[in-house]
Write an enzyme that holds these catalytic residues in place. Structure first.
Site, PDB file in Angstrom:
ATOM      1  CG  ASP A   1      -2.111  -0.976   1.181  1.00 38.80           C
ATOM      2  OD1 ASP A   1      -1.819  -1.891   0.144  1.00 38.80           O
ATOM      3  OD2 ASP A   1      -2.746  -0.862   2.203  1.00 38.80           O
TER       4      ASP A   1
ATOM      5  CG  HIS B   1       2.468   0.201   4.483  1.00 41.56           C
ATOM      6  ND1 HIS B   1       2.029  -0.884   5.556  1.00 41.56           N
ATOM      7  CD2 HIS B   1       0.975   0.910   4.286  1.00 41.56           C
ATOM      8  CE1 HIS B   1       1.020  -0.563   5.889  1.00 41.56           C
ATOM      9  NE2 HIS B   1       0.215   0.064   5.224  1.00 41.56           N
TER      10      HIS B   1
END
Ligand SMILES: [Zn+2]
Length: 206
Positions: free
Chosen positions: A34, A174
């Site tokens: 992400d 991430h």
């Protein structure tokens, strides 16, 4: 508070229209990243994935795709999947419906995908219904690595992700500056561990 690696089953059942795990009869796992793309960090991730012949899914922020189109293109060129993570990484619990829908729609101009992941995992029912009406599935995760949490050491993040590995699991990492140290330390070791246990890595497709 450190968020547990696993979402309680009761919450998963309550939000059962959201995707928490991929149904598969293959021995495969699903890596997701992400908050990118990020020129340095996403490139490092792509290099590791390529080296291990692993595919992943990147939930991108529209504004970052706009700023870094080359690295976004590389994600697609190398056969990975992408999903919409809003234009400005807005929090659904703190945004009105119109604001939220506009942000998702703006991001959709840059990210062609039928998958959506709400920033912070937070969205209300109306926001969910809007996303669904646009033909997008809301993809959550099975295991939260916690890579972004500075209170977690890289070793601790590694422990969180290797525990109770099961096919179909969706792992959340991430490709962001906050997560970089932990994520880069853990990612390759995690992939190697999974491969030793005969798992492969696929991107999510609907
Ligand atoms: Zn995010």
């Amino acid at each position: 508070m450190i968020i547990p690696a696993r979402i309680p089953v009761l919450i998963q059942r309550f939000f059962k229209e959201r995707i928490w795990k991929i149904e598969t009869n293959q021995r495969e796992l699903f890596l997701t990243f992400d908050d990118g793309p990020h020129p340095r960090i996403t490139s490092a991730v792509l290099d590791i994935l390529k080296k291990h012949d692993a595919k992943a899914t990147f939930f991108c922020i529209g504004d970052r795709v706009k700023r870094f189109p080359e690295i976004y293109k590389r994600i697609l060129d190398e056969g990975h999947a992408v999903g919409n993570h809003t234009m400005h990484h807005i929090n659904g619990w703190k945004s009105g419906l119109d604001e939220y829908c506009n942000d998702v729609e703006q991001a959709a101009k840059y990210i062609k995908s039928n998958m959506f992941r709400p920033p912070y995992g937070r969205m209300n029912r109306k926001q969910f219904d809007y996303v669904a009406s646009k033909g997008m599935k809301t993809v959550m995760w099975t295991v939260l690595s916690g890579d972004y949490d500075y209170r977690l050491s890289p070793e601790k993040v590694y422990e969180r992700v290797i525990r109770d590995m099961q096919q179909g699991n969706i792992y959340l990492f991430h490709d962001s500056e906050k997560a970089e140290v932990n994520m880069v330390f853990v990612l390759e070791k995690f992939i190697e561990y999974a491969k030793r246990h005969d798992y492969s890595f696929s991107s999510i497709k609907f």
